[in-house]
Scaffold this active site. Structure first.
Site, mmCIF file in Angstrom:
data_model
loop_
_atom_site.group_PDB
_atom_site.id
_atom_site.type_symbol
_atom_site.label_atom_id
_atom_site.label_comp_id
_atom_site.label_asym_id
_atom_site.label_seq_id
_atom_site.Cartn_x
_atom_site.Cartn_y
_atom_site.Cartn_z
ATOM 1 N N VAL A 86 -8.722 8.213 5.910
ATOM 2 C CA VAL A 86 -8.624 6.781 6.183
ATOM 3 C C VAL A 86 -8.286 6.072 4.869
ATOM 4 O O VAL A 86 -9.158 5.689 4.108
ATOM 5 C CB VAL A 86 -9.929 6.235 6.801
ATOM 6 N N HIS A 87 -6.995 5.945 4.602
ATOM 7 C CA HIS A 87 -6.523 5.263 3.399
ATOM 8 C C HIS A 87 -6.122 3.832 3.782
ATOM 9 O O HIS A 87 -6.591 3.320 4.798
ATOM 10 C CB HIS A 87 -5.375 6.051 2.738
ATOM 11 N N ALA A 88 -5.294 3.177 3.015
ATOM 12 C CA ALA A 88 -4.991 1.755 3.210
ATOM 13 C C ALA A 88 -4.383 1.434 4.581
ATOM 14 O O ALA A 88 -4.837 0.515 5.256
ATOM 15 C CB ALA A 88 -4.060 1.262 2.104
ATOM 16 N N PRO B 144 -4.306 3.180 7.562
ATOM 17 C CA PRO B 144 -5.248 3.328 8.674
ATOM 18 C C PRO B 144 -6.389 2.305 8.626
ATOM 19 O O PRO B 144 -6.832 1.823 9.671
ATOM 20 C CB PRO B 144 -5.788 4.744 8.513
ATOM 21 N N SER B 145 -6.833 1.947 7.434
ATOM 22 C CA SER B 145 -7.879 0.930 7.311
ATOM 23 C C SER B 145 -7.390 -0.399 7.873
ATOM 24 O O SER B 145 -8.129 -1.111 8.556
ATOM 25 C CB SER B 145 -8.297 0.748 5.854
#
Length: 89
Positions: free
Chosen positions: A14-16, A18-19
């Site tokens: 969960v990086h930028a 997907p966040s």
């Protein structure tokens, strides 16, 4: 209150991006939503807090919702995370 667990299947975790998808989806519902990973908890509407959870591929996210549309909210976010943030076919 609804509570569910889902495994992160995105190879990058969960990086930028997907966040951002999580926070945008969570903001569509009036219910409050919290995500928890490895003892850390974040408001699902706060993109920085969601990124700081650092949920890697294979980790388990606990989702908690509370409010009038809690069932729909938890189902939507569980589905989004479960399919690796890919678009629905």
């Amino acid at each position: 209150m609804q509570k569910n667990q889902v495994k992160v299947t995105n190879a990058l975790g969960v990086h930028a991006r997907p966040s951002a998808k999580i926070t945008q989806l969570a903001s569509r519902f009036s219910s409050s939503m919290w995500l928890a990973v490895n003892g850390r908890r974040a408001n699902a509407r706060n993109i920085v807090a969601v990124m700081l959870l650092a949920a890697a591929d294979g980790s388990t996210i606990t989702i908690e919702t509370s409010g009038p549309d809690e069932k729909e909210a938890i189902d939507a976010v569980t589905d989004l995370i479960g399919r690796g943030f890919a678009a629905k076919p």
